[in-house]
Design an enzyme around this catalytic site. Structure first.
Site, PDB file in Angstrom:
ATOM      1  CG  HIS A 312       4.959   0.660   5.811  1.00 15.38           C
ATOM      2  ND1 HIS A 312       4.926  -0.223   6.874  1.00 15.38           N
ATOM      3  CD2 HIS A 312       5.728   0.070   4.860  1.00 15.38           C
ATOM      4  CE1 HIS A 312       5.642  -1.289   6.560  1.00 15.38           C
ATOM      5  NE2 HIS A 312       6.141  -1.146   5.346  1.00 15.38           N
ATOM      6  CD  GLU A 313       5.628   0.977   1.414  1.00 13.75           C
ATOM      7  OE1 GLU A 313       6.842   0.736   1.424  1.00 13.75           O
ATOM      8  OE2 GLU A 313       4.759   0.118   1.683  1.00 13.75           O
ATOM      9  CG  HIS A 316      10.368   0.841   4.152  1.00 16.62           C
ATOM     10  ND1 HIS A 316      10.990   0.034   5.063  1.00 16.62           N
ATOM     11  CD2 HIS A 316       9.202   0.207   3.828  1.00 16.62           C
ATOM     12  CE1 HIS A 316      10.229  -1.043   5.281  1.00 16.62           C
ATOM     13  NE2 HIS A 316       9.138  -0.959   4.549  1.00 16.62           N
TER      14      HIS A 316
HETATM   15  N1  BES Z   1       8.635  -3.740   1.282  1.00 15.24           N
HETATM   16  C1  BES Z   1       7.239  -3.955   1.316  1.00 15.24           C
HETATM   17  C2  BES Z   1       6.666  -4.474   0.023  1.00 15.24           C
HETATM   18  C3  BES Z   1       6.973  -5.924  -0.223  1.00 15.24           C
HETATM   19  C4  BES Z   1       6.340  -6.886   0.502  1.00 15.24           C
HETATM   20  C5  BES Z   1       7.874  -6.307  -1.178  1.00 15.24           C
HETATM   21  C6  BES Z   1       6.627  -8.215   0.280  1.00 15.24           C
HETATM   22  C7  BES Z   1       8.173  -7.621  -1.404  1.00 15.24           C
HETATM   23  C8  BES Z   1       7.551  -8.590  -0.670  1.00 15.24           C
HETATM   24  C9  BES Z   1       6.498  -2.676   1.679  1.00 15.24           C
HETATM   25  O1  BES Z   1       7.224  -1.787   2.447  1.00 15.24           O
HETATM   26  C10 BES Z   1       5.333  -3.079   2.521  1.00 15.24           C
HETATM   27  O2  BES Z   1       5.532  -3.517   3.607  1.00 15.24           O
HETATM   28  N2  BES Z   1       4.127  -2.928   1.988  1.00 15.24           N
HETATM   29  C11 BES Z   1       2.930  -3.322   2.677  1.00 15.24           C
HETATM   30  C12 BES Z   1       2.117  -2.141   3.049  1.00 15.24           C
HETATM   31  C13 BES Z   1       2.390  -1.705   4.441  1.00 15.24           C
HETATM   32  C14 BES Z   1       1.595  -0.506   4.826  1.00 15.24           C
HETATM   33  C15 BES Z   1       2.161  -2.775   5.460  1.00 15.24           C
HETATM   34  C16 BES Z   1       2.154  -4.200   1.762  1.00 15.24           C
HETATM   35  O3  BES Z   1       2.492  -4.295   0.609  1.00 15.24           O
HETATM   36  O4  BES Z   1       1.197  -4.812   2.214  1.00 15.24           O
HETATM   37 ZN    ZN Z   2       7.482  -2.235   4.404  1.00 14.53          ZN
END
Ligand code: BES
Ligand code: ZN
Length: 892
Positions: A312-313, A316
């Protein structure tokens, strides 16, 4: 206008006033040179920054974002002239305005600022993280917190390059977006200065810094150096993630057709971290439990989770970091895409994990959220930080990804990929909107993706596709003409199946009265016995499609890739269920079961229908199929069972699932695959927690006791279930043992999840109150507190007393909350199901406001109403069905 009405009017229009939070146009940043000196002991930092800007039209004021910063020097230079700038703060907008006497002309200029700030303990901005041994400084900037670390044009479209310098303790190191260019001693005896390479052009929310004694496992893929770093004790747990990251990077280099653009990739497990992980450019930061696993002793799903979060990351890095949404209203572009993409590398490289089935699960989650009145369109206005925060939800992640998956199936994976690559090439190092994205897909596919997608993205809710099918006997030709022998043979009337598809909006709780209906352009993909599968765009309310031959069964969600619920007429449904085990793929069977469960929830199907379907499929040993029963059966247990009905229901559960469990046994046989191991865990939970199987509970308790003494004594895939079901024994000794395991530094992050996750299963409110006491104490990290509390509130057996405790100790609870974690607690109250608790929740959160939780509260209240209606509608049917079955269920 009377005063009250006037106030309501003002509040209603507040969103428009919030536009004031956007930075004025006219000045754009090009380059930031930033130097930070964090002081871990004092929990402060000093910063110095030079921003090169372009002035578009003459100005005498420049507004930037800043929050919780103090300014000591502010100058603006243009050409030869340097002016002191007057600082005015607007904390309510998180802005600072720098004013100069003599206006700046259009053209380049530089801003020079010296400032100080705090390393806060709220897990955002530049903040302090702690282990038992020491402190760290680290960052989390998405969505709007870069401004807490340095004055900045903190909006995603204001891309610039960043040149970062960190002054840190001699024994410490630092990690940032660039690689270390130079490392020089000083200033002073005890410090050294690390200069990082200038980044590519990127948004402020992707800037990252971490300071401490990190240690890394090092590797590479396609000549890109990759490191997995963390506190020194975590080094042995980083090897699996490193291997995965290498695999994934190679996969993405291929998929995207644009090679990884940022030179190196660091992946850092941070001791205190709010989200699961964050895609900072070339410096992905992580919560430890999503990164560090024991390569030889962790559950298959834990490995899959680590792989997926990395995927996922890393997705991005291209989609989000290289190409970024113009504004937060399109944050779904980032999150939907990465959520959709995260399964691809797993499908390609680890087919044994059946990642495709996680997508069906995710779709179900989205469909459940989107069936509420308090849902929102994927593309939604968001102006204030609070509104932006609230957008990181199941709609932006799971609905968006489900819609992308549907479109991918519709245009074909290769064509979809071409569209994605086109988009990346066109907008690299820049920003884009939803329209840009679907225009690229339309261009690549020649199909009307730009007409289909807006009906799912700009419109809230989901379609329910109703399918009616019948086999039409051939109509006799009224006036047979003379035909040659050959054409006569061709024209011989064939029987055909007519499938009538219709769409309406699906509501979780239609009892509350359906508001407006909607129409989507739905690519419905049909699979029928004896016919080639095909997709048909349903753009009107109803459409009949013919299929040659008399089909025994018809299924209208091929590959489970549609974003809709589906429903069949009785006769078609009966035929479909008897063919399901052979005619449908496991993903399709899961989607069929999920749709039936949703229809049960909404009162459009009866509990008897659902339970009969479970019985009909009870030979199906696919773990995902069995997993799909857990939530609906738990809902039945929690909300529909009267004391009198309990024994018969539990016996039915045991009768249905014991045979499968007996075949599998408690310990894995040699050569067992991952799916069977996962299945074992599900069966232990179903039998123990839903079937109340005393033998299973007693044995699980025994195994749990063994496990707390010897963490090698169980197959890692059954630990979670054993700890939870063992807890149902309500043994205080076992509870104490879980607590000590939680406090034990040797417990891995994965094991910590299992122990903490099992505690709400003790059906004893005194034990759980002791746990809540621990959760609000300093021994539990604030990254975990809200999640733990939410899990306690979701455990129906103990939620009443737990809620009372939480209300009474709200100050302590609140002290543990961060800006975004409180919403999890508000959200967990959706599992309450009585009128009095509903009133109580509404009142309590009206008096005790929790930030970024407005929608979560409305959704919780709505779900409680839905649950009460579900109870009313389905309880009598369950009693009747159980009596009718009588002793027919032959459980132990
Ligand atoms: N960009 C997000 C992290 C984030 C979430 C930053 C909310 C600020 C506010 C990151 O890419 C993300 O989605 N992380 C998920 C994990 C993913 C595998 C679903 C998370 O943190 O749960
Ligand atoms: Zn994300």
């Amino acid at each position: 206008m009377p005063l009250q009405r006037y106030l309501c009017f003002l509040i209603a229009f507040f969103p428009f006033m919030a536009f004031g939070q956007r930075l004025p146009e006219g000045v754009t940043p090009q380059h930031y040179a930033l130097t930070f000196a964090p002081d871990l002991e004092k929990a402060t930092f000093t910063g110095e920054e030079t921003i090169e800007i372009q002035v578009v039209k003459p100005v005498d004021k420049i507004t930037l974002n800043a929050a919780e910063l103090q300014f000591s020097k502010t100058e603006i230079t243009q050409g030869e002239k340097t002016q002191d700038a007057k600082v005015s703060l607007a904390p309510e907008n998180e802005q600072v305005t720098l004013a100069v006497e003599e206006p700046l002309a259009a053209g380049p200029a530089t801003i020079h600022i010296q400032f100080t700030g705090i390393l806060n303990d709220k897990l955002r901005g530049f903040y302090l993280a702690r282990t038992r041994l020491r402190r760290y400084a680290t960052t989390q900037f998405e969505a709007t917190d870069a401004r807490r670390a340095f004055p900045s044009f903190d909006e995603p479209a204001m891309k610039a390059t960043f040149e970062i310098t960190l002054i840190v303790d001699k024994a410490d190191t630092a990690i940032s977006n660039g690689h270390i260019m130079s490392d020089t001693p000083g200033p002073g005896e005890n410090k050294h200065t690390l200069k990082f390479s200038t980044t590519a052009k990127m948004s402020t929310y992707l800037v990252a810094m971490a300071v401490g004694d990190f240690e890394c496992n090092e590797g590479s893929a396609d000549s890109i150096p990759i490191r997995v770093c963390g506190t020194p004790d975590k080094k042995p747990l980083g090897t699996a993630a490193l291997r995965y990251a290498e695999e994934i990077l190679k996969y993405y280099n291929q998929y995207y057709g644009t090679r990884y653009p940022f030179g190196k990739l660091d992946i850092v497990g941070v001791p205190d971290f709010e989200a699961g992980a964050m895609e900072n450019t070339a410096a992905i930061f992580y919560r430890e439990s999503d990164l560090f696993i024991d390569d030889n002793n962790s559950a298959s799903i834990a490995k899959q989770r680590v792989f997926e979060v990395l995927a996922h990351e890393m997705a991005h890095q291209w989609f989000g970091d290289l190409v970024t949404m113009k504004w937060w209203d399109n944050v779904w572009l980032n999150e939907s895409f990465a959520t959709w993409m995260e399964l691809k590398p797993a499908q390609a490289l680890h087919p044994e994990w059946n990642a495709a089935l996680s997508a069906v699960d995710a779709t179900n989650l989205a469909l459940n959220a989107d069936a509420l009145r308090n849902t929102h369109p994927i593309h939604a206005t968001a102006e204030t930080p609070e509104q932006i925060n609230e957008l990181f939800d199941a709609i932006s992640y799971e609905k968006g990804s489900a819609v992308l998956r549907m479109i991918e199936t519709y245009v074909s994976p290769d064509v979809f990929r071409r569209g994605v690559n086109l988009y990346l090439r066109k907008f690299a190092y820049s920003n884009a909107t939803a329209e840009d994205f679907w225009r690229s897909l339309s261009a690549a596919s020649g199909r009307p993706v730009d007409v289909i997608m807006p009906t799912f993205v700009n419109q809230a809710g989901e379609p329910l596709i109703t399918a009616k099918s019948s086999c039409a006997a051939p109509k006799p030709d009224p006036q047979p003409k003379r035909k040659s022998k050959r054409t006569r043979a061709l024209a011989k009337p064939q029987p055909k199946t007519e499938i009538t598809l219709s769409q309406t909006r699906f509501w979780a709780d239609p009892v509350a009265g359906a508001p407006q209906d909607s129409t989507w352009m739905v690519p419905v993909c049909v699979k029928a016995d004896g016919a080639k599968p095909f997709c048909q765009i349903l753009s009107q309310k109803e459409l009949t499609v013919p299929v040659a031959g008399c089909s025994q069964w018809v299924f209208v969600n091929e590959n489970a890739s549609g974003y809709y619920r589906s429903r069949y007429d009785n006769a078609s449904f009966t035929k479909l269920t008897s063919a399901a085990s052979t005619a449908l793929s496991s993903a399709e069977r899961v989607s069929l079961l999920n749709d039936q469960a949703a229809l049960l929830g909404s009162g459009q199907e009866s509990v008897a229908d659902y339970l009969d379907l479970v019985s009909a499929l009870n030979q199906d040993a696919e773990s995902a199929v069995v997993a799909s029963y857990i939530q609906p059966l738990t809902m039945i247990r929690d909300y529909l069972l009267t004391e009198a009905d309990k024994p018969a229901f539990e016996a039915w559960v045991r009768a249905n699932f014991n045979p499968m469990f007996e075949k599998l046994g408690w310990t894995p046989a040699a050569g067992e695959n991952d799916d069977q191991r996962i299945l074992r865990g599900h069966l232990i939970r179903i039998l123990g927690a839903i079937g109340n199987d005393q033998q299973v509970i007693a044995h699980a308790q025994q195994l749990a006791q063994q496990y707390v003494k010897n963490r090698q004594s169980l197959d890692p895939s059954e630990v979670e279930a054993v700890l939870r079901v063992g807890a149902r024994s309500s043994s205080p000794e076992l509870f104490e043992q879980y607590l000590s395991a939680i406090a034990d530094p040797a417990t891995t992050p994965e094991q910590l999840e299992y122990f903490a996750g099992a505690i709400p299963s003790f059906p004893d409110s005194h034990l759980v109150e002791r746990w809540l006491q621990v959760v609000v104490s300093p021994s539990v990290r604030s990254q975990d507190a809200a999640g733990y509390i939410a899990r306690v509130l979701s455990a129906v057996d103990i939620q009443g007393p737990a809620w009372e405790w939480i209300k009474q100790h709200w100050n302590e609870v609140q002290a543990k909350l961060t800006e975004s974690s409180g919403a999890a607690i508000v959200g967990a109250t959706h599992t309450f199901c009585t009128a009095s608790m509903r009133t109580d929740v509404e009142q309590f959160f009206a008096d005790h406001k929790v930030v970024s939780s407005g929608r979560a509260l409305r959704q919780s209240l709505e779900r409680m109403d839905g649950c009460m209606n579900y109870k009313k509608a389905q309880q009598p049917g369950l009693s009747g069905w159980l009596q009718h079955r009588g002793t027919g269920a032959t459980g132990r």
